[in-house]
Design an enzyme around this catalytic site. Sequence first.
Site: not given
Ligand SMILES: NC(=O)c1ccc[n+]([C@@H]2O[C@H](COP(=O)([O-])OP(=O)(O)OC[C@H]3O[C@@H](n4cnc5c(N)ncnc54)[C@H](OP(=O)(O)O)[C@@H]3O)[C@@H](O)[C@H]2O)c1
Length: 302
Positions: A53, A214
């Site tokens: 990361y 999510p």
């Molecule tokens: N195992 C794997 O291959 C894998 C792959 C990807 C991710 N992951 C894990 O999953 C975690 C979560 O993934 P993710 O970060 O993609 O989660 P996510 O919750 O789907 O997306 C988060 C992104 O959405 C934005 N967001 C949240 N609420 C919003 C809203 N109301 N309007 C507009 N944008 C919004 C956030 O911005 P803000 O920061 O401004 O709220 C952030 O940039 C990662 O941190 C990682 O630990 C694992």
Amino acid sequence: MERIQINKHVSYSRIVHGFWRLNEWGYNNKQLNDYMHEIVDRGITTMDHADIYGKYTCESLFGEALALTPNLREKIEIVTKCGIILPSDHNPKFDGHRYDLSYQHIIESVDRSLLNLKTDYIDTLLLHRPSPLMDPDEVTRAVMHLVDEGKIKAFGVSNFKCNQYELLNESLKREKSHISVNQVEVSPYQLENIEDCTLNRMQQHDVKVMAWSPLAGGEIFNENNPKSTRILEVIEQLASKYNVPASTIIYSWLLKLPANVMPIVGSSKIERVDEAVNATKLQLTDQEWFDIYVASRGKDIL
Ligand SMILES: NC(=O)c1ccc[n+]([C@@H]2O[C@H](COP(=O)([O-])OP(=O)(O)OC[C@H]3O[C@@H](n4cnc5c(N)ncnc54)[C@H](OP(=O)(O)O)[C@@H]3O)[C@@H](O)[C@H]2O)c1
């Protein structure tokens, strides 16, 4: 907050926090440490990482912040991953983009993660992705060694389909071990792991499921994406009915899945963490769940 038992040594909070985007947040060590305390105060104790990361920087940023209040370590569970190699100036061995699930890479990767995270154990090590070159017995040998040394307390995988899970789990079972967790992408936007029965199989084998992205990485809020607007229209109606933000509806949709899915929050903002926590108090009806499901499919169920 509800806890999910991973194995006899480790349990997770039902909502997990992810640190994939940590190097974009602009927090200094003190601000990050404060943020970690705020998350823990809300009952979220499980923190998701991977060695890669932030191009191999996020674990260290987290470790520096954690070191400001060492007693925080015992209150949290650290999940981290290994197995993807990205080209990096930090390590001449990382000279290309590939998967490496060899014994040597797994052992060395965990040692680097322990140093970066400033801890002497990892609560759960996950293989980040399945590799066509995976030798299951070699992975098992590495896992058994890390458990014996006390460096990891539980083991799991990420992005594994059922057959890949079975191949590795059969090998672990021969050593009286098993896969405890599978971290996969699930959201109202991304149904693949629901539709191809991955979640069913994990439930059948009592493998705990973490849901990454999510909110589809924020894409579900993209008004220029027809699939997103279709799903969001239904979600917004429910958001007004329950008087909560759209994201709370999305998290409760995930929490309703019988595989006891643990959504991983990816935000840097505490008010958005609250939106996830509040989902644990909201029960969608079956019809509401299906309305979102059908909007995502773009066609009715049969
Ligand atoms: N195992 C794997 O291959 C894998 C792959 C990807 C991710 N992951 C894990 O999953 C975690 C979560 O993934 P993710 O970060 O993609 O989660 P996510 O919750 O789907 O997306 C988060 C992104 O959405 C934005 N967001 C949240 N609420 C919003 C809203 N109301 N309007 C507009 N944008 C919004 C956030 O911005 P803000 O920061 O401004 O709220 C952030 O940039 C990662 O941190 C990682 O630990 C694992």
